[in-house]
Design an enzyme around this catalytic site. Structure first.
Site, PDB file in Angstrom:
ATOM      1  N   CYS A 135       0.814  -1.221   0.000  1.00 18.84           N
ATOM      2  CA  CYS A 135       0.000   0.000   0.000  1.00 18.84           C
ATOM      3  C   CYS A 135       0.846   1.270   0.000  1.00 18.84           C
ATOM      4  CB  CYS A 135      -0.949  -0.005   1.195  1.00 18.84           C
ATOM      5  SG  CYS A 135      -0.174  -0.433   2.760  1.00 18.84           S
ATOM      6  N   HIS A 247      -3.052   6.231   4.831  1.00 13.28           N
ATOM      7  CA  HIS A 247      -1.604   6.364   5.004  1.00 13.28           C
ATOM      8  C   HIS A 247      -1.158   7.744   4.512  1.00 13.28           C
ATOM      9  CE1 HIS A 247      -1.460   2.325   6.175  1.00 13.28           C
ATOM     10  NE2 HIS A 247      -0.754   1.774   5.212  1.00 13.28           N
TER      11      HIS A 247
END
Length: 342
Positions: A135, A247
């Site tokens: 990711c 994130h």
């Protein structure tokens, strides 16, 4: 060569997990051409139901499932499961899009971010497997691709600020429980993470390697070099923060050519999959809570050149790690696959 059809039979391995649920949601919302969809999970989850649009679908046990007739199988149940069952599914004729780290570093298996290297999808024909990157790597490379195309990136220094959903439902539950315990002056006992994550920051994600970098940090090195350019030097520090989803990354790059900030910003605006949020006078910059939760794009802000080097650039990058960092990227790979060019 992948055979294109009007509709496809889809299997989702790990359908009851946080990424599996997102896969089901995004496949439905993007109107992926599906004939039949099969949610698969462990025996203990068999008989439970998952939501697909307005329907509830029964979960089937993976162990004895016959993948014959499945066109595309999404795997998001951990590396151990992918190692055992992905080759079985691939031998049955399904194209595997794997969300784990199991196949990312295998030479014959393409590692793909559709905005960056869609041409590599066609390499799947050797194994019938396509790997989805980590990711953190995905959102970083989406942001850096237009810069690399114009200025050629030589070095990357990145610090990540990673949400607990990167650890799945158990990570989310641990943060929520620790927050509750802290606010109610109750004892906190770490379980998923080695230290308390509630109201804390942990400079550790995944596991430590022999070189004292974590595996998460090394993933960003290996994957950037495989996807974008084998000659790029990458130095990463991965940090877990008390954020549920989304994130964030602070990225500093050095390029071969002098950078023009206005051209960099224009390239960001033109790049599909990127939203530029960069207006310091109005406190406009992306944050995980506002822009990295339930969103599909990669958000870029705090764009500024080094104070003393016109070949060094700093940017701030935010994305939903469950969607763009996993499920959405996988589905975008599948969308490229069914175009018929792969």
């Amino acid at each position: 060569m992948f055979k294109t059809k009007k509709k496809y039979n889809i299997a989702i391995v790990g359908a009851t997990g946080i990424v599996g649920e997102s896969l089901l949601d995004i496949l439905y919302s993007r109107k992926f051409p599906i004939d039949n969809i099969v949610p698969l999970a462990s025996k203990r989850s068999a008989g439970s139901q998952v939501k697909f649009g307005n329907d509830l679908i029964d979960v089937i046990a993976l162990d004895d499932y016959d993948f014959k007739g499945i066109d595309i199988a999404f795997f998001s149940a951990g590396s151990g499961i992918s190692k055992i069952f992905a080759p079985i599914a691939a031998q049955s004729g399904a194209v595997i899009i794997d969300n784990t780290s199991e196949f990312r570093y295998v030479d014959d298996i393409p590692l793909v971010v559709p905005e960056v290297n869609p041409h590599d999808i066609k390499k799947h024909s050797k194994t019938n497997i396509i790997a989805n990157p980590n990711c953190s790597t995905i959102q970083m490379l989406v942001a850096l691709k237009p810069i690399h195309d114009r200025y050629k990136i030589l070095n990357i220094n990145v610090s990540t600020y990673q949400a607990v959903s990167g650890s799945g439902k158990s990570g989310v539950d641990e943060l929520l429980q620790q927050t509750h315990n802290y606010l109610n002056q109750q004892k906190i006992q770490p379980s998923i993470y080695p230290k308390q994550i509630g109201f804390n920051v942990i400079p550790f994600v995944d596991s430590f390697c022999e070189n004292d970098y974590t595996k998460e940090e090394m993933k960003m090195v290996w994957e950037t070099q495989k996807i974008l350019d084998k000659n790029i030097s990458v130095n990463a520090t991965a940090v877990r923060v008390p954020v549920l989803v989304g994130h964030s990354e602070s990225i500093t790059i050095e390029t071969a050519k002098s950078l023009d900030i206005e051209i960099v910003k224009e390239d960001f605006k033109k790049q599909k999959g990127i939203q530029l949020m960069d207006d310091p006078n109005n406190d406009e910059y992306p944050t995980a809570f506002e822009n990295g939760h339930g969103t599909d794009d990669v958000f870029v802000g705090r764009v500024r050149r080094s104070l003393d080097n016109d070949k060094v650039l700093n940017i701030w990058v935010v994305a939903d790690n469950v969607r763009k960092g996993a499920a959405l990227n996988s589905i975008q790979i599948a969308e490229e696959l069914i175009k018929g060019d792969a």
